[in-house]
Scaffold this motif. Structure first.
Motif, PDB file in Angstrom:
ATOM      1  N   THR A   3      42.501  36.992  23.918  1.00  0.00           N
ATOM      2  CA  THR A   3      41.679  36.149  24.774  1.00  0.00           C
ATOM      3  C   THR A   3      42.110  36.419  26.214  1.00  0.00           C
ATOM      4  O   THR A   3      43.234  36.878  26.434  1.00  0.00           O
ATOM      5  CB  THR A   3      41.854  34.664  24.342  1.00  0.00           C
ATOM      6  N   PRO A   4      41.250  36.188  27.205  1.00  0.00           N
ATOM      7  CA  PRO A   4      41.667  36.469  28.583  1.00  0.00           C
ATOM      8  C   PRO A   4      42.917  35.674  28.966  1.00  0.00           C
ATOM      9  O   PRO A   4      43.128  34.559  28.480  1.00  0.00           O
ATOM     10  CB  PRO A   4      40.458  36.028  29.415  1.00  0.00           C
ATOM     11  N   VAL A  47      38.683  33.656  37.778  1.00  0.00           N
ATOM     12  CA  VAL A  47      37.575  32.762  37.432  1.00  0.00           C
ATOM     13  C   VAL A  47      38.128  31.343  37.315  1.00  0.00           C
ATOM     14  O   VAL A  47      39.128  31.120  36.625  1.00  0.00           O
ATOM     15  CB  VAL A  47      36.905  33.195  36.114  1.00  0.00           C
ATOM     16  N   LEU A  48      37.509  30.433  38.048  1.00  0.00           N
ATOM     17  CA  LEU A  48      37.908  29.030  38.007  1.00  0.00           C
ATOM     18  C   LEU A  48      36.882  28.296  37.159  1.00  0.00           C
ATOM     19  O   LEU A  48      35.683  28.380  37.429  1.00  0.00           O
ATOM     20  CB  LEU A  48      37.927  28.484  39.439  1.00  0.00           C
ATOM     21  N   LYS A  49      37.372  27.600  36.119  1.00  0.00           N
ATOM     22  CA  LYS A  49      36.437  26.960  35.181  1.00  0.00           C
ATOM     23  C   LYS A  49      36.762  25.495  35.004  1.00  0.00           C
ATOM     24  O   LYS A  49      37.924  25.138  34.872  1.00  0.00           O
ATOM     25  CB  LYS A  49      36.578  27.604  33.785  1.00  0.00           C
ATOM     26  N   PRO A  50      35.730  24.656  34.954  1.00  0.00           N
ATOM     27  CA  PRO A  50      36.003  23.280  34.530  1.00  0.00           C
ATOM     28  C   PRO A  50      36.371  23.280  33.049  1.00  0.00           C
ATOM     29  O   PRO A  50      35.885  24.130  32.299  1.00  0.00           O
ATOM     30  CB  PRO A  50      34.668  22.559  34.753  1.00  0.00           C
ATOM     31  N   MET A  65      33.542  32.589  40.324  1.00  0.00           N
ATOM     32  CA  MET A  65      34.360  33.761  40.530  1.00  0.00           C
ATOM     33  C   MET A  65      34.994  33.615  41.914  1.00  0.00           C
ATOM     34  O   MET A  65      34.291  33.392  42.894  1.00  0.00           O
ATOM     35  CB  MET A  65      33.538  35.039  40.476  1.00  0.00           C
ATOM     36  N   VAL A  66      36.305  33.697  41.970  1.00  0.00           N
ATOM     37  CA  VAL A  66      37.014  33.474  43.226  1.00  0.00           C
ATOM     38  C   VAL A  66      37.598  34.796  43.692  1.00  0.00           C
ATOM     39  O   VAL A  66      38.440  35.382  43.017  1.00  0.00           O
ATOM     40  CB  VAL A  66      38.152  32.441  43.031  1.00  0.00           C
ATOM     41  N   SER A  67      37.112  35.247  44.853  1.00  0.00           N
ATOM     42  CA  SER A  67      37.515  36.580  45.293  1.00  0.00           C
ATOM     43  C   SER A  67      38.556  36.549  46.411  1.00  0.00           C
ATOM     44  O   SER A  67      39.205  37.551  46.673  1.00  0.00           O
ATOM     45  CB  SER A  67      36.287  37.359  45.741  1.00  0.00           C
ATOM     46  N   ASP A  68      38.703  35.418  47.088  1.00  0.00           N
ATOM     47  CA  ASP A  68      39.725  35.369  48.135  1.00  0.00           C
ATOM     48  C   ASP A  68      40.297  33.961  48.267  1.00  0.00           C
ATOM     49  O   ASP A  68      39.736  32.996  47.757  1.00  0.00           O
ATOM     50  CB  ASP A  68      39.160  35.862  49.475  1.00  0.00           C
ATOM     51  N   GLN A  74      41.342  31.636  35.057  1.00  0.00           N
ATOM     52  CA  GLN A  74      41.303  32.721  34.069  1.00  0.00           C
ATOM     53  C   GLN A  74      41.223  34.058  34.799  1.00  0.00           C
ATOM     54  O   GLN A  74      40.614  34.148  35.870  1.00  0.00           O
ATOM     55  CB  GLN A  74      40.055  32.527  33.196  1.00  0.00           C
ATOM     56  N   GLU A  75      41.841  35.066  34.221  1.00  0.00           N
ATOM     57  CA  GLU A  75      41.726  36.398  34.824  1.00  0.00           C
ATOM     58  C   GLU A  75      40.251  36.821  34.817  1.00  0.00           C
ATOM     59  O   GLU A  75      39.495  36.440  33.913  1.00  0.00           O
ATOM     60  CB  GLU A  75      42.559  37.412  34.038  1.00  0.00           C
TER      61      GLU A  75
END
Lengths: 288, 57
Positions: A108-109, A132-135, A146-149, A174-175
């Motif tokens: 799993t990631p 990746v930020l997830k609720p 998706m969080v890039s910075d 999450q990655e």
């Protein structure tokens, strides 16, 4: 109720395409399926509630918490609920899902959980952008970012912290998995993979959810993918679920497991009668 | 069957085999309604619930 036919209750709060198909399939396959809108219920555990529901219930609420607490109440009365309270609890929470997969040794990631915005930022740096930020609870890709910075990360975390609900202060990071712009959705019914599709992300979108415009195409499942999806459903104790697999460079990963699986895309893309498969499974369960 | 849209007065078609909880939408204004009762006076509708944070699959 006609005598002799196996029977079950379907609980719902919004009648989607799926629930309508289930009603039709039950009619044509000889299962007495009584559809009950849960919004009209007042629930207290009692023998009367158990006898109103009968021995077997298919829980199909769109609202996770309605479905979860309903299942808890009904199981306390001795009613068998598909999926079980425990499976819904685990599948409905992304952290609990990840932990069940981890315990079972399934790929799993990578993920990190942090309880403050400050430590979540550190977690993101450690995982390496993008992440990746997830609720923890939610579906259809809602609020999945998706969080890039780091600037964006700070803003998103500030929003999460301000949302009031304590669940949003448990930050699940999450990655970001390097994969084709699609994932594999496997619909599992009673330990059998009945349909599988690729879900392609729409143009300009990285999420593959059909709810955000993702496109479904039939997928011929490899033996490895099928085995992994089945093991994931077993690890979660789920009977009727949608398992999402990612094709990462290092191999397949289990991303999420959906306990009230929507199967319109899978049915229409593959021609498989998923509703019929679920009804057949319920008929068998009703006999037991 | 048809019901009148409380929002815009348009005519909302309702399938004959409608089930309680089914969502119908007004072809004129797009508002979504949930059928909550079926009786002799025809189906009764109310505004459909708006998607909540815990909604999904």
């Amino acid at each position: 109720m006609r005598r002799g036919l196996p029977s079950a209750v379907m609980l719902y709060d919004r009648l989607r395409w799926e629930e309508k198909e289930l009603v039709k399939a039950a009619r044509s396959r000889g299962l007495e399926l009584r559809a009950v809108d849960v919004k009209s219920l007042q629930l207290s555990p009692s023998p009367e509630l158990a006898s109103f529901m009968g021995p077997l219930v298919l829980q199909r609420c769109m609202s996770h918490y309605r479905g979860l607490y309903l299942s808890a109440i009904l199981e306390a009365c001795g009613v068998r609920v598909v999926n079980s309270f425990k499976a819904t609890h685990l599948c409905g929470d992304k952290l609990l899902t990840s932990l069940a997969l981890y315990r079972a040794g399934l790929p799993t990631p990578r993920f990190v959980v942090a309880f403050t915005a400050e430590s979540a930022l550190k977690a993101m740096e450690a995982l390496g952008m993008p992440v990746v930020l997830k609720p923890l609870v939610g579906s259809h890709g809602r609020l999945v970012s998706m969080v890039s910075d780091l600037d964006l990360a700070k803003t998103l975390l500030e929003h999460e912290e301000a949302m009031g609900n304590g669940l949003h202060r448990v930050h699940y990071v999450q990655e970001f998995v390097d994969k084709p712009s699609r994932d594999i959705r496997v619909v599992i019914v009673g330990g059998r993979a009945v349909a599988s599709i690729y879900r392609y992300a729409p143009k300009g979108e990285w999420r593959t959810n059909v709810a955000v415009g993702g496109r479904a195409e039939p997928c011929r499942l490899s033996g490895e993918a099928e085995e992994l999806a089945l093991k994931a459903s077993e690890a979660l104790g789920a009977e009727v679920v949608g398992v999402d697999l990612m094709e990462a460079r290092e191999g397949l990963l289990v991303n999420e497991v959906n306990p009230t699986v929507e199967f319109k895309g899978a049915s229409q893309a593959t021609g498989v009668d998923v509703a019929g498969a679920i009804i057949d499974y319920l008929k068998e369960a009703a006999k037991r | 069957m048809k019901v009148t849209c409380p929002e815009c007065g348009g005519e909302i078609p309702v399938p004959d085999d409608v089930v309680i909880g089914e969502i119908v939408s007004c072809p004129d204004c797009g508002q979504e309604y949930e059928v909550y009762e079926l009786g002799e006076g025809g189906p009764k509708i109310r505004p459909a619930e708006v998607a909540a944070e815990d909604w999904g699959e």
